[in-house]
Design an enzyme around this catalytic site. Sequence first.
Site, short mmCIF file in Angstrom:
data_model
loop_
_atom_site.label_atom_id
_atom_site.label_comp_id
_atom_site.label_asym_id
_atom_site.label_seq_id
_atom_site.Cartn_x
_atom_site.Cartn_y
_atom_site.Cartn_z
N ASP A 1 0.84 -1.24 0.12
CA ASP A 1 0.01 0.14 -0.04
C ASP A 1 1.04 1.11 0.10
OD1 ASP A 1 -2.05 1.62 -0.04
OD2 ASP A 1 -3.19 0.91 1.69
C1 BGC Z 1 -5.12 3.10 0.62
C2 BGC Z 1 -5.46 2.28 -0.50
C3 BGC Z 1 -5.37 2.97 -2.21
C4 BGC Z 1 -3.87 3.34 -2.20
C5 BGC Z 1 -3.54 4.05 -3.66
C6 BGC Z 1 -3.98 4.00 0.10
O1 BGC Z 1 -3.68 5.15 0.97
O2 BGC Z 1 -5.04 2.69 1.54
O3 BGC Z 1 -6.78 1.68 -0.54
O4 BGC Z 1 -5.42 1.65 -3.12
O5 BGC Z 1 -3.62 4.42 -1.21
O6 BGC Z 1 -4.43 5.05 -3.78
#
Ligand code: BGC
Length: 762
Positions: free
Chosen positions: A314
């Site tokens: 993530d």
């Molecule tokens: C979130 C994810 C997301 C990623 C990309 C993160 O902060 O937890 O769910 O896919 O950002 O935007």
Amino acid sequence: MNRIHQLFLIVVFALSAIASSVFAQSRGKPDLTDEQWKFVDDLIAKMTLEEKAGQMVQLTLETVTAQISDADNKHALDPQKVHDVIVEHKVGSILNAANVAMTSDEWANVIETLQDTALNDTRLGIPLLYGIDSVHGTNYITGATLFPHNLTLAATWNPELARQAGHVTAVESRAVGMNWNFSPVCDIARMPTWSRVFETFGEDPELASRMVEANVEGMQGADLTSPDTIAATAKHFLGYSVPHTGRDRTPAYISKPELYDTFVPPFDAAFDAGARTIMINSGEINGVPVHADSRILRDLLRDELDYAGIAVTDWADVDKLFNYHHVAHDLREATELAVNAGIDMAMTPMSPEFADHVVALVKEGKIAESRIDESVRRILALKVEMGLFEDAVPSQAARDRIGSDEFAEVSLEAAREGIVLLRNTEDVLPLKENSTILVTGPAANDLVPLHGSWTYSWQGTDPALYPESPTIVDALTERFGTTNVVYHEGSTWGELRDIDNVVRIAEMADAVVLCLGEFPATEIPGDISDLRISQPQIDLANALAETETPVILVMVTNRARIITDLEAGMNAILWAGHPGPLGPQALAEILAGDINPSARLPFTYPRQPNALLMYDHKFTETNTPRDANAGYDPLFPFGAGQGYSTFTYSDIDIELPEFDRSGLKGPMMVTTTITNTSDRAGSEVVQLYVTDQVASVTPRVKRLAAFDKVEIAPGESMTVTLEVPAKAFTMIDRDGKRIFEPGTFTIQVANHSSAVTLRPKD
Ligand code: BGC
């Protein structure tokens, strides 16, 4: 056995053990021909270590753009940065929007330029994976189709809608060259205060699994070269959704039985549906950040769950191993931990420095090059499978399909089937034609709470980015007539507005539609300290309840905000969650009776902030083991909801498959007959629960094991057979193994239940 033979067997066993850990993983594996696998392997053989490390990096779009206007946060590609990132740093993947949504033409131009650079200006011409959070439709393309968020979609209890929403999202995202969607969320919402409950399919593993499975199938289709498909991401692997503090990205403590019983199933369903990628949980479980936990990323994910797809981190989660979790001293050590634990790609997302550390760590012998090759093979295989080497950006014709009426119909249907009617005292609904209505409350005339976060921007809270679409006030005015509908703000989220006047208008109306909830937010910005709805909203509701006019409460929220201080005065209650752009129309149709509501809660609606038990709690969690439900007193239980029809159930009839010491040999078939006793056609959600009466790990009071949604004509009866999987009669033991323990199980459908004893004779 002679020694040579023995040795031969040992070698065979050893080789097959290696093969089983490296090659046998099959779920989520790209479906390539031998020739295509050879292409991948030949390419890896040609790659330098730097090129391989670059494939493992994912940067955000802002690293290749420059802001071109202060006023509206607009960005455009910066050719020097594009060259630097893709050619010099050999980066293999880009993600995200540069702050805000763009038009489909802008997107296509951006992605085409990036792919052209990757294909034509780099030494090996490897295309990019372009990742995006199209989490409730293609929410970063202006003019594209938006759907209700997943929690409202789950309330439909209709996986077919999740499939169609997935398909539409794939078509629209791929039309501009986005080929990787960070969706669906497979997290099970077990902490009601958590800011991302609205992104989940609710608190129950069975319901969420069926929605996830259909959604992934809808996105990925049968052939990933098709412009109608996109690679799906099962996220956030795993146990992200039960932070002990209730706040995002804070520690979770999860026992083995709970991990396997509650959190694994939706991922399992996504893997069965072939999800090509997963995203890792940003948080920690039992003291170990998941990004550094090889027991989860290797032993569980690869060996036990047999998963072969790409594991992406993530946002900035390698960095977080040192600057947030404190398990590494610096980025070098964090990179070593994460790569050796099993991640394939790092969403770094601002700098390619991760790749430099990978190269250095391989040279120092701290990461084996074979570990890098394993990840790069997964990444390249997906690029080949998607046909990106041949065609990375689709045509104008594909873009013309974006935002079609046909797609909007799916969104409208999801909203119609996703808004839950929880109370309808004395049939106050449907409202009579020509009723005069006061529409009030902070969610009444505002598009933002209807859409929620991830709408044209991350938090979704800038209405200036929204295209024009009707609010609840507009939709009710359209349906009931300009002269019948009057709007008064009543209160903001934090302040009462002109309350005496609102009450005076309410007294003159036939009905009040009171739209309450919360201002949307997600992730850490969405953390709250009190699950109760804000005080001015409580005051507004109670002032309106004092009038003689019936009050219809509509909740437009991220999660179940507690309404116990006001609910008693509400004649009708509906929960809408974030129903999307067509939510207002669907709501107006439901209030007018044009649509017969059929949604059911995908979560338990709590009554009190310190009583957050889920429906499938343990017997002892109520402190009164003899009566399972004393102490469990939610405002509305999981599965609750009604429509304008009424149904009765006949007894249940059970067809038992063969079984032995290892469990049932096939599904159990449970049949019941349902009668629509009303004078209008309606849909009923048939819910079947199983209770294991005695088990060696304390059983739950019940668990959903199967469901179906059926439409029944007025006065008609329908016989419905539910297939209850054999798995519903197994349990997770102390070591996390799924086992069958002979014993007695209760099967419950509506208010009928029956006990079956499964005890093999031998
Ligand atoms: C979130 C994810 C997301 C990623 C990309 C993160 O902060 O937890 O769910 O896919 O950002 O935007």
